[in-house]
Enzyme design. Structure first.
Site, PDB file in Angstrom:
ATOM      1  N   LYS A  19      14.015 -12.066   1.947  1.00 15.57           N
ATOM      2  CA  LYS A  19      14.483 -12.686   0.665  1.00 15.57           C
ATOM      3  C   LYS A  19      14.257 -11.268   0.000  1.00 15.57           C
ATOM      4  O   LYS A  19      15.629 -10.912  -0.710  1.00 15.57           O
ATOM      5  CB  LYS A  19      13.728 -14.206   0.308  1.00 15.57           C
ATOM      6  CG  LYS A  19      14.758 -15.044  -0.829  1.00 15.57           C
ATOM      7  CD  LYS A  19      13.874 -16.111  -1.580  1.00 15.57           C
ATOM      8  CE  LYS A  19      14.486 -15.879  -3.001  1.00 15.57           C
ATOM      9  NZ  LYS A  19      13.415 -17.042  -3.473  1.00 15.57           N
ATOM     10  N   LYS A  46      16.142 -10.411  15.362  1.00 16.61           N
ATOM     11  CA  LYS A  46      17.079 -10.589  15.018  1.00 16.61           C
ATOM     12  C   LYS A  46      17.899  -9.200  15.463  1.00 16.61           C
ATOM     13  O   LYS A  46      19.458  -9.507  14.512  1.00 16.61           O
ATOM     14  CB  LYS A  46      17.359 -10.417  13.580  1.00 16.61           C
ATOM     15  CG  LYS A  46      16.325 -11.460  12.845  1.00 16.61           C
ATOM     16  CD  LYS A  46      16.584 -12.090  11.553  1.00 16.61           C
ATOM     17  CE  LYS A  46      15.955 -14.163  11.458  1.00 16.61           C
ATOM     18  NZ  LYS A  46      16.139 -14.177  10.429  1.00 16.61           N
ATOM     19  N   ILE A  99       8.092  -0.203  -1.656  1.00 15.43           N
ATOM     20  CA  ILE A  99       8.194  -1.175  -2.304  1.00 15.43           C
ATOM     21  C   ILE A  99       7.229  -1.810  -2.552  1.00 15.43           C
ATOM     22  O   ILE A  99       6.955  -2.649  -3.848  1.00 15.43           O
ATOM     23  CB  ILE A  99       9.459  -1.620  -2.519  1.00 15.43           C
ATOM     24  CG1 ILE A  99      10.640  -1.285  -2.324  1.00 15.43           C
ATOM     25  CG2 ILE A  99      10.376  -2.682  -3.867  1.00 15.43           C
ATOM     26  CD1 ILE A  99      11.221  -0.254  -3.318  1.00 15.43           C
ATOM     27  N   THR A 100       6.485  -2.135  -2.114  1.00 16.50           N
ATOM     28  CA  THR A 100       5.519  -3.311  -1.766  1.00 16.50           C
ATOM     29  C   THR A 100       4.240  -3.762  -1.863  1.00 16.50           C
ATOM     30  O   THR A 100       4.601  -2.616  -2.279  1.00 16.50           O
ATOM     31  CB  THR A 100       5.501  -3.719   0.183  1.00 16.50           C
ATOM     32  OG1 THR A 100       6.224  -4.071   0.770  1.00 16.50           O
ATOM     33  CG2 THR A 100       4.285  -5.006   0.219  1.00 16.50           C
ATOM     34  N   GLU A 101       4.007  -4.697  -3.103  1.00 18.07           N
ATOM     35  CA  GLU A 101       2.797  -4.549  -3.763  1.00 18.07           C
ATOM     36  C   GLU A 101       1.883  -5.331  -2.999  1.00 18.07           C
ATOM     37  O   GLU A 101       1.856  -6.242  -2.314  1.00 18.07           O
ATOM     38  CB  GLU A 101       3.159  -4.809  -5.350  1.00 18.07           C
ATOM     39  CG  GLU A 101       2.337  -5.206  -6.049  1.00 18.07           C
ATOM     40  CD  GLU A 101       2.561  -5.858  -7.501  1.00 18.07           C
ATOM     41  OE1 GLU A 101       1.957  -5.984  -8.274  1.00 18.07           O
ATOM     42  OE2 GLU A 101       3.843  -6.517  -7.904  1.00 18.07           O
ATOM     43  N   TYR A 168      12.433   2.639 -16.455  1.00 17.99           N
ATOM     44  CA  TYR A 168      13.379   1.962 -16.799  1.00 17.99           C
ATOM     45  C   TYR A 168      13.480   2.348 -18.208  1.00 17.99           C
ATOM     46  O   TYR A 168      14.339   2.839 -19.417  1.00 17.99           O
ATOM     47  CB  TYR A 168      13.500   0.593 -16.778  1.00 17.99           C
ATOM     48  CG  TYR A 168      12.978  -0.594 -15.588  1.00 17.99           C
ATOM     49  CD1 TYR A 168      13.193   0.834 -14.505  1.00 17.99           C
ATOM     50  CD2 TYR A 168      12.132  -1.328 -15.233  1.00 17.99           C
ATOM     51  CE1 TYR A 168      12.771   0.249 -12.835  1.00 17.99           C
ATOM     52  CE2 TYR A 168      11.892  -1.861 -13.171  1.00 17.99           C
ATOM     53  CZ  TYR A 168      12.375  -1.264 -12.919  1.00 17.99           C
ATOM     54  OH  TYR A 168      12.098  -1.374 -11.186  1.00 17.99           O
ATOM     55  N   GLU A 218      -0.416   6.978 -16.184  1.00 19.09           N
ATOM     56  CA  GLU A 218      -1.079   5.913 -17.210  1.00 19.09           C
ATOM     57  C   GLU A 218      -3.207   6.208 -16.082  1.00 19.09           C
ATOM     58  O   GLU A 218      -3.097   7.126 -16.021  1.00 19.09           O
ATOM     59  CB  GLU A 218      -1.002   4.478 -15.596  1.00 19.09           C
ATOM     60  CG  GLU A 218       0.164   3.893 -15.523  1.00 19.09           C
ATOM     61  CD  GLU A 218       0.038   2.521 -14.379  1.00 19.09           C
ATOM     62  OE1 GLU A 218      -0.640   2.546 -14.067  1.00 19.09           O
ATOM     63  OE2 GLU A 218       1.061   1.886 -14.143  1.00 19.09           O
ATOM     64  N   HIS A 256      -1.422  -2.266 -12.415  1.00 18.37           N
ATOM     65  CA  HIS A 256      -1.525  -1.454 -11.796  1.00 18.37           C
ATOM     66  C   HIS A 256      -3.071  -1.083 -10.945  1.00 18.37           C
ATOM     67  O   HIS A 256      -3.607  -1.255 -11.920  1.00 18.37           O
ATOM     68  CB  HIS A 256      -0.970  -0.883 -11.900  1.00 18.37           C
ATOM     69  CG  HIS A 256       0.041  -0.060 -11.933  1.00 18.37           C
ATOM     70  ND1 HIS A 256       1.374   0.748 -12.567  1.00 18.37           N
ATOM     71  CD2 HIS A 256       1.560  -1.312 -11.273  1.00 18.37           C
ATOM     72  CE1 HIS A 256       2.232   0.514 -12.156  1.00 18.37           C
ATOM     73  NE2 HIS A 256       2.831  -0.705 -11.541  1.00 18.37           N
TER      74      HIS A 256
END
Length: 297
Positions: A19, A46, A99-101, A168, A218, A256
């Site tokens: 998804k 697939k 991208i996976t967290e 962003y 950070e 994080h």
């Protein structure tokens, strides 16, 4: 010119049939040259199918061979994400963007050690961006990841950040005051990740089309201080620096996985002090990042 990616980059999506992967691949395809750039998906179950006109292959190796892709982006769930990273590294890609967290730290340790061993044995070095990062965008050329494309404008300011949302924020501020971006890079906030601030600052320093940089860090870890010391000796361009977490209490994990103050040197104030010593224009107010930068140009 840009760093890491450009309009001619060919991309494989690992996890495109899930998804999240489907949603973001479609958004990336719709942005600028995305239709031309997103060349393959990977899912052994697939293989032979296609989504949004993008063919799905059984493996990264096959996808790279058939499409000439050199970059992959990973949306695979946490349990399988480190194996997905390693599959892309074994296929000798130039860059893997994860991208996976929520990937277990132990999994990342294992894959990082395997990457180092491969390189030490004379194998190709594959760059890793992330995990737990928003990705990278060269405005009006290509976006790979989950950032909102519409806030970006082509220009000459580099942005590098450990925080997705603050990436962003910096970009939107720059665009609002008429300064576009050369490339914006989210390096992710996990304790074990690939490219660090120092790597991206080196790339921006070498890029003839980047005039100045906003560097956002950070609390937790030594990365920002190491990058600042490198910049003091080498960087020829103005830099605005911001560290998130000025009010964070020691010993408490903030958002994080890597944002945890352990000693005196990784607090926001300590990092800001090092950055200031190294010639950065620092701010404690994130709403001032772009204005400060504009004043320096």
């Amino acid at each position: 010119m840009s760093i890491l990616i450009n309009k001619d980059t060919k991309v494989i999506t690992q996890g495109m049939t899930g998804k999240t992967g489907q949603f973001h691949t479609e958004k990336c395809q719709e942005y600028a040259n995305g239709k031309h750039c997103f060349a393959a998906g990977v899912n052994p179950k697939k293989a032979g199918e296609s989504i949004f006109g993008i063919p799905i292959y059984a493996s990264v190796n096959e996808a790279a061979r058939e499409t000439g892709s050199t970059v992959s982006v990973i949306y695979v769930p946490p349990a399988g994400a480190s194996a997905a990273i390693w599959e892309a590294v074994e296929a000798d890609l130039d860059l893997v963007i994860c991208i996976t967290e929520g990937i277990p730290v132990r999994d990342m340790l294992e894959v990082r050690n395997k990457m180092r061993a491969k390189e030490a044995a004379g194998g190709k070095k594959t760059l890793l961006l992330g995990p737990n990062c928003p990705g990278v965008i060269t405005p009006e050329e290509i976006k790979i990841g989950i950032m909102p494309g519409h806030i970006h404008r082509k220009g000459r300011i580099g942005v590098v950040s450990r925080s997705g949302t603050l990436t962003y924020e910096a970009v939107a501020q720059l665009t609002e005051i008429g300064l576009g971006q050369s490339t914006a890079v989210g390096i992710g906030g996990d304790p074990i990740n690939g490219l660090k601030h120092i790597d991206i600052m080196q790339a921006f320093n070498d890029d003839p089309d980047t005039d100045a940089v906003i560097m956002i860090g950070e609390i937790g870890g030594p990365d920002e201080a190491e990058a600042a010391r490198w910049c003091k000796l080498n960087m020829k361009k103005p830099i605005v620096g911001f560290i998130a977490g000025v009010t964070a209490p020691a010993g408490k994990r903030m958002g994080h996985a890597g944002a945890l103050i352990s000693g005196g040197a990784d607090t926001a104030e300590a990092k800001l002090a090092v950055m200031e010593e190294c010639g950065f224009k620092i701010t404690r107010n994130p709403s001032e990042m772009a204005k400060l930068l504009k004043a320096m140009l």
